[in-house]
Motif scaffolding. Structure first.
Motif, PDB file in Angstrom:
ATOM      1  N   VAL A   1      -5.064  -4.292   7.907  1.00 58.41           N
ATOM      2  CA  VAL A   1      -5.808  -3.341   7.080  1.00 58.41           C
ATOM      3  C   VAL A   1      -6.887  -4.078   6.291  1.00 58.41           C
ATOM      4  O   VAL A   1      -6.729  -5.242   5.913  1.00 58.41           O
ATOM      5  CB  VAL A   1      -4.871  -2.581   6.105  1.00 58.41           C
ATOM      6  N   ALA A   2      -7.998  -3.382   6.043  1.00 57.48           N
ATOM      7  CA  ALA A   2      -9.155  -4.009   5.395  1.00 57.48           C
ATOM      8  C   ALA A   2      -8.907  -4.292   3.914  1.00 57.48           C
ATOM      9  O   ALA A   2      -9.677  -5.028   3.292  1.00 57.48           O
ATOM     10  CB  ALA A   2     -10.379  -3.116   5.555  1.00 57.48           C
ATOM     11  N   SER A   3      -7.842  -3.723   3.345  1.00 58.26           N
ATOM     12  CA  SER A   3      -7.561  -3.930   1.924  1.00 58.26           C
ATOM     13  C   SER A   3      -7.200  -5.372   1.607  1.00 58.26           C
ATOM     14  O   SER A   3      -7.286  -5.798   0.450  1.00 58.26           O
ATOM     15  CB  SER A   3      -6.414  -3.019   1.474  1.00 58.26           C
TER      16      SER A   3
ATOM     17  N   ILE B   1       0.870  -1.171   0.000  1.00 65.27           N
ATOM     18  CA  ILE B   1       0.000   0.000   0.000  1.00 65.27           C
ATOM     19  C   ILE B   1       0.912   1.227   0.000  1.00 65.27           C
ATOM     20  O   ILE B   1       1.861   1.304   0.790  1.00 65.27           O
ATOM     21  CB  ILE B   1      -0.929   0.033   1.226  1.00 65.27           C
ATOM     22  N   ALA B   2       0.642   2.184  -0.867  1.00 66.06           N
ATOM     23  CA  ALA B   2       1.481   3.378  -0.974  1.00 66.06           C
ATOM     24  C   ALA B   2       1.537   4.109   0.366  1.00 66.06           C
ATOM     25  O   ALA B   2       0.514   4.408   0.973  1.00 66.06           O
ATOM     26  CB  ALA B   2       0.933   4.303  -2.050  1.00 66.06           C
ATOM     27  N   GLY B   3       2.760   4.375   0.841  1.00 68.57           N
ATOM     28  CA  GLY B   3       2.954   5.126   2.068  1.00 68.57           C
ATOM     29  C   GLY B   3       2.678   4.359   3.344  1.00 68.57           C
ATOM     30  O   GLY B   3       2.655   4.950   4.429  1.00 68.57           O
ATOM     31  N   LEU B   4       2.507   3.029   3.243  1.00 67.54           N
ATOM     32  CA  LEU B   4       2.195   2.231   4.431  1.00 67.54           C
ATOM     33  C   LEU B   4       2.886   0.882   4.354  1.00 67.54           C
ATOM     34  O   LEU B   4       2.889   0.239   3.298  1.00 67.54           O
ATOM     35  CB  LEU B   4       0.680   2.024   4.553  1.00 67.54           C
TER      36      LEU B   4
ATOM     37  N   SER C   1      -3.563 -14.817  -3.276  1.00 70.45           N
ATOM     38  CA  SER C   1      -2.945 -13.522  -3.051  1.00 70.45           C
ATOM     39  C   SER C   1      -3.498 -12.903  -1.775  1.00 70.45           C
ATOM     40  O   SER C   1      -4.459 -13.397  -1.179  1.00 70.45           O
ATOM     41  CB  SER C   1      -3.220 -12.592  -4.237  1.00 70.45           C
ATOM     42  N   GLY C   2      -2.890 -11.786  -1.367  1.00 67.33           N
ATOM     43  CA  GLY C   2      -3.357 -11.095  -0.179  1.00 67.33           C
ATOM     44  C   GLY C   2      -4.768 -10.548  -0.322  1.00 67.33           C
ATOM     45  O   GLY C   2      -5.465 -10.322   0.669  1.00 67.33           O
ATOM     46  N   THR C   3      -5.211 -10.334  -1.566  1.00 70.36           N
ATOM     47  CA  THR C   3      -6.572  -9.839  -1.802  1.00 70.36           C
ATOM     48  C   THR C   3      -7.574 -10.966  -2.019  1.00 70.36           C
ATOM     49  O   THR C   3      -8.740 -10.717  -2.303  1.00 70.36           O
ATOM     50  CB  THR C   3      -6.599  -8.904  -3.024  1.00 70.36           C
TER      51      THR C   3
END
Length: 371
Positions: free
Chosen positions: A171-173, A132-135, A280-282
């Motif tokens: 994270v919920a993503s 995730i960008a910035g995280l 995958s993670g998703t």
């Protein structure tokens, strides 16, 4: 569980084995060791974001304890606990305290063998699948495993196992998942040092939310043991089937192999090759062809060197990735208690989706204490 979990974390300190004197004897056959690691890493792309690369220096201090038991008995094993305190120079909001605990034990009575292991680890690191960008994405990973092997006749044996792996994302993503596996293998002694095998593995993947659940079947044949005086390991090749609980299936060639080659008294080469379904993670169903290996050499009684390379070719539903992960490291054992190390790690992800591409380099310097 994605195979990424069986690979070393890029910024981790490379440990050198040492027969240190124990901090404390705990009864008969058990010893308690106190451990500590200190490392400084220089990372040129901490978020693995090709559009907005952010470099940083990271300091990690990792104290822990290690209980080793069963010395001189049929059952041996160890229990450990680690607490990593990680601090970023520029991205202080990513600072973390990460715990890990685990155990493993094995029993060999001659006619039967038993292995039991478990671990829980808090992980904070992006990879080719989780970004995730910035995280920096955090997750809790739990593993349990048990395996028993019994002699059936003078030339045949039966091995049966049970494994569980669970991942809980912060994270919920990303999609939490649980994976259970039941492998069964029958071995036939072809020679004193080589066994033929016939096996079947049943595996289920349960995922939260709207992500699909899977059931996998892997029927295989193979061999294990000594293929030559210097080459040992196990090879399985077979037919892989994935059934989707919502309907439909997928099939393919299944491969699971790992080999060790003794190049010399001081140098060993490890090789692996696999082709398997994953997720995958998703929550996407994936196919991954993986190959690679490592070279380990004890240059002297004090100096140690290692090089490793792995290549993953993964098919997602929306893209195809080629992920390369390599590392070079050198270590120095100062005495039986203290060792030092330096490593360079590189990662590169090429993809049919430009948003998934990145490259990354990390230099790490560290020291380990075991007493």
């Amino acid at each position: 569980m994605k195979h990424t979990a069986r690979l070393a974390v890029i910024a981790a300190l490379v440990s050198l084995s040492a027969k240190a004197a124990p901090f404390m004897a705990v009864g008969d056959g058990a010893e308690l060791f106190v451990t500590a690691g200190l490392s400084v890493a220089f990372d040129d792309n901490v978020f693995l974001d090709s559009a907005n690369e952010s470099d940083d220096s990271i300091i990690s201090f990792t104290p822990g304890v290690d209980l080793v038991f069963g010395k001189g008995s049929a059952t041996t094993g160890n229990l450990y606990y680690r607490e990593e305190i990680r601090r970023y120079s520029d991205n202080g909001n990513q600072d973390a305290e990460l715990s890990s605990v685990g155990f493993n034990s094995s029993t060999d009575t001659g006619g039967s063998k038993f292995n039991l292991n478990g671990s829980y680890a808090q992980i904070a690191q992006n990879d080719n699948d989780i970004r995730i960008a910035g995280l920096i994405v955090r997750r809790d990973v739990s593993n349990l495993g048990a395996k028993a092997e019994f002699d059936l006749t003078a030339k045949t044996s039966l091995a049966i196992g049970l494994t569980y792996a669970g991942t809980d994302y912060s994270v919920a993503s990303y999609t939490d998942n649980e994976i259970s596996s039941l492998p069964v293998d029958v071995y036939y002694e072809a020679t004193e040092k080589l066994d033929w095998s016939f096996g079947y593995r049943y595996r289920t993947t349960s995922q939260d939310g709207l992500a699909a659940d899977f059931t996998d079947h892997f029927v295989n044949i193979g061999a294990r043991g000594e293929f030559s005086p210097k080459l040992t390991g196990q090879v399985r090749v077979g037919y892989n089937t994935r059934e989707f609980d919502a309907g439909g299936d997928d099939t393919g060639l299944g491969v699971d192999s790992s080999l060790s080659f003794a190049a010399s008294e001081k140098t060993s080469i490890q090789l692996f090759l696999s082709n398997d379904f994953g997720n995958s993670g998703t929550g996407d169903s994936t196919k991954t062809f993986r190959w690679g290996g490592s070279v380990t050499s004890n240059l002297t009684e004090q100096w140690f060197a290692q090089a490793s390379l792995s290549v993953d070719s993964t098919e997602y539903s929306t893209r195809d990735d080629d992920f390369v992960n390599g590392m070079l490291s050198v270590g120095y054992k100062y005495n039986q208690f203290v060792s030092f190390s330096a490593s360079y790690a590189m990662r590169d992800n090429s993809s049919t989706s430009a948003l998934a591409e990145f490259d990354n380099s990390v230099f790490t310097f560290g020291a380990n204490v075991r007493y």
